[in-house]
Design a protein around this motif. Sequence first.
Motif, PDB file in Angstrom:
ATOM      1  N   GLU A  31       0.825  -1.209   0.000  1.00 31.43           N
ATOM      2  CA  GLU A  31       0.000   0.000   0.000  1.00 31.43           C
ATOM      3  C   GLU A  31       0.859   1.259   0.000  1.00 31.43           C
ATOM      4  O   GLU A  31       0.437   2.313  -0.499  1.00 31.43           O
ATOM      5  CB  GLU A  31      -0.929  -0.003   1.210  1.00 31.43           C
ATOM      6  CG  GLU A  31      -2.023   1.049   1.112  1.00 31.43           C
ATOM      7  CD  GLU A  31      -3.047   0.934   2.219  1.00 31.43           C
ATOM      8  OE1 GLU A  31      -4.235   0.804   1.905  1.00 31.43           O
ATOM      9  OE2 GLU A  31      -2.652   0.984   3.395  1.00 31.43           O
ATOM     10  N   LYS A  85      -7.125  -1.599  -5.898  1.00 31.84           N
ATOM     11  CA  LYS A  85      -7.422  -1.055  -4.570  1.00 31.84           C
ATOM     12  C   LYS A  85      -8.446  -1.899  -3.824  1.00 31.84           C
ATOM     13  O   LYS A  85      -8.330  -2.107  -2.612  1.00 31.84           O
ATOM     14  CB  LYS A  85      -7.919   0.387  -4.703  1.00 31.84           C
ATOM     15  CG  LYS A  85      -6.821   1.385  -5.048  1.00 31.84           C
ATOM     16  CD  LYS A  85      -7.348   2.809  -5.022  1.00 31.84           C
ATOM     17  CE  LYS A  85      -6.223   3.799  -5.309  1.00 31.84           C
ATOM     18  NZ  LYS A  85      -6.720   5.205  -5.289  1.00 31.84           N
ATOM     19  N   GLU A  89      -7.833  -3.812  -0.272  1.00 25.86           N
ATOM     20  CA  GLU A  89      -8.694  -3.642   0.895  1.00 25.86           C
ATOM     21  C   GLU A  89      -9.235  -4.991   1.365  1.00 25.86           C
ATOM     22  O   GLU A  89      -9.291  -5.276   2.572  1.00 25.86           O
ATOM     23  CB  GLU A  89      -9.853  -2.706   0.543  1.00 25.86           C
ATOM     24  CG  GLU A  89     -10.597  -2.153   1.743  1.00 25.86           C
ATOM     25  CD  GLU A  89      -9.723  -1.267   2.620  1.00 25.86           C
ATOM     26  OE1 GLU A  89      -9.846  -1.395   3.864  1.00 25.86           O
ATOM     27  OE2 GLU A  89      -8.922  -0.480   2.084  1.00 25.86           O
ATOM     28  N   LYS A 433      -8.652   4.970   8.385  1.00 23.84           N
ATOM     29  CA  LYS A 433      -9.766   4.670   7.473  1.00 23.84           C
ATOM     30  C   LYS A 433     -11.105   4.912   8.159  1.00 23.84           C
ATOM     31  O   LYS A 433     -12.025   5.485   7.564  1.00 23.84           O
ATOM     32  CB  LYS A 433      -9.675   3.209   7.029  1.00 23.84           C
ATOM     33  CG  LYS A 433      -8.511   2.901   6.096  1.00 23.84           C
ATOM     34  CD  LYS A 433      -8.890   3.112   4.662  1.00 23.84           C
ATOM     35  CE  LYS A 433      -7.751   2.683   3.740  1.00 23.84           C
ATOM     36  NZ  LYS A 433      -8.061   2.976   2.330  1.00 23.84           N
TER      37      LYS A 433
END
Length: 739
Positions: A31, A85, A89, A433
């Motif tokens: 990431e 992405k 996740e 997040k």
Amino acid sequence: MDDKRARILQVFIEEAHEIVDELDILMMRIEEGEDPSSLISEIFRGVHTLKGSANSFGFSRLGEFVHHFEDLLDECRDNIELFDKNTIELSFESITIIGNVLEYEINDINGLPDGYNEALEQIKNKLDLKNGNKTIPSENIKQNKDIEQSEDTEEEKADMNVIVENMTFQDFECNKKELKSLQKDSCEVIKKAIEDNKYLYNIQMIFDDDLYFRGHNQSVLFKLINQAGTIIETMWYYKKVPTLDFLDSEKNIIKKISLYIISDETTDMIEDIFEFTADEHEAKIHCFSKDENDKYFLNIKNEDEDKDEDKIEDSKETEKETETKPKKKDDKKLKKEIQNATKEIKKQASSFIRIESQKVDELFDSVGELVIAQSYIHQNEKIKALGDQEINQNVEALAKSTKLIQSKVMSLRMVAIKDTFFKMKRVARDTAKKTGKEINLVFSGEETEIDKTMIDALSDPLIHMVRNAIDHGLEKNEDREGLGKDKIGQILMSAYHKGGSIVIEIKDDGKGIDSKKIFEKAVQRGLCSEDAILDNKEIFDFLFNAGFSMAKEISDVSGRGVGLDVVKNSIEELKGKVEIDSTLGVGTSFKIILPLTLAIIDGMIVNVGDEIFIIPTLSVVESFRAKKDEINHIQDKGEFFNFRGEILPVLHLDKLMKLDCEQKNFSESTLICLEHEKGKFILRVDGLLGRQQVVVKTLGKFLTFIKEIAGGAILGSGEIALILNIEGIRADIDMEGIE
């Protein structure tokens, strides 16, 4: 569960936790922008290892999840564009679930952790989309007990039988072609061994393509087999070996190895070698019966009589083995290869070994007793009275050796804090997040070493403090920009030595702590009166009260009133403390201050009258004598001494400890300058008796309220001395206001 399996399970649990932690770190590196190609392969290997081990121990829920996650990673390895992405996740979420379901399996908790089915469904959907299939919703996975009781359908059993028949030997038959190819010398060795009532075994090992992914090292198997007996000959079966340009080092090309060994061990003992080092289909062991020994080795027919039979057998074997061809290696060459491989393994393993922490603790305790015994010998008056130079030299050599041993053993318990720091990356990411904040987590001093027992207890307090810094400390992105700050909040985690302590600091550049609001909240809760006069430190200490929270609403991150009180209790159990420093609008700093070690310290032995005390030498700056006229008295403030231009407060140890003894004159007393993070101060004692390594002994709960004492120790003379707590003594200065 037998002891052997229990020990292996414990090793698996430790390694599984290490793998999960490593997966988090690898995902964070992806990431953060590193090339994902090699990192995905590392993640794949870790997940693959988990899958094989989980299934070995019947951890069905873990095995089911990592199996599908492994499939997704395998697809991403071949097509890196799939690792977008959304997949990143999903991978983070999957690693969290793997850690949670691992705890469910270990603790035998029924059911599934939150998010298990949802994440599994997402993984299956991605695999179905990749393969162009319609997504068929899967039913919720049953609890562990139901899975264990479920049975395969007849169709599944038939499919499994076909697979197994292609990989193993359902009914063992002696491979006559192999037996005929045995060298004459080998046959003689086998014949003699049989006559000596030894067993002859044929071990057939079948290797899957993913052998290396599971971390298997077959040279280790050879070593174990050779320890159980003597390898006579081996037959190696290869697929077509590609050239180096096309060789895939991640795939195994050795399909089968057939070994002939002679041994005194029973079949059960031979099977134990493969119990946890190979899957069920990967090893087949056959012990030759008396009839087989007679037929193939003892009552050997004439070569001409067997000629036609051999031709028939050879033709049958040739048909069966058109794809694989046995490669024979003589015993000496094989043994040499095994020895070289074993040396390489030992060479690689020499840099790291796994030891149970309990054994290290026991060794540590033993060394502590050794230190006490050595001190007793060193200070024994009868030995000193002998005046023998050779004895004195030996005593000094013993002292040096003991100190060296103690230093080495202490280092076994000291580990770098970087692994604990790196775990916080994932905590910070997830919290950012959830709160919608952008952050930058920076580390400093992560190579600082700390006692392993402290590392284990630090994880939970650090997790809470990092979450607290992000949720409470940092402003929202838009608010930061309005204040002229960078919208990306900065959090610094640092570790460093200071005096005789280790300091771990979590610092943010956020809004700071509003002491007025905390004071108002404390008054509302009845923690202090409205007219109380308190400084910022005292106000900040209210945050450590149970249930005290400044969060306006309850969230997944905070607001439940469970937090800094738990942190404080955890740190105090480690003989440490937590300090808060904050400036409104600038930021906040939390400091965890811990002793360097919990077991053995280097101490300066001092006395006051007949009482003996120990001062940790890491806190000692200098000891000296002074005249009385060099001491300055300030009314209501106490005594001060000008130490190299610094005006330092002077404390009398006899008064501090409330001892009833006659005080020496200043010219006969010794002053010791002690260092503390809040500043130096002077301690007055009667005299110095020496310096000694001492083992810290706890004084029990009954005496924990005496903040000036850190513990006790047994001296070499057999006397008991109290170890001074510099932190507690410094607190007395603060209370008296003689800064």
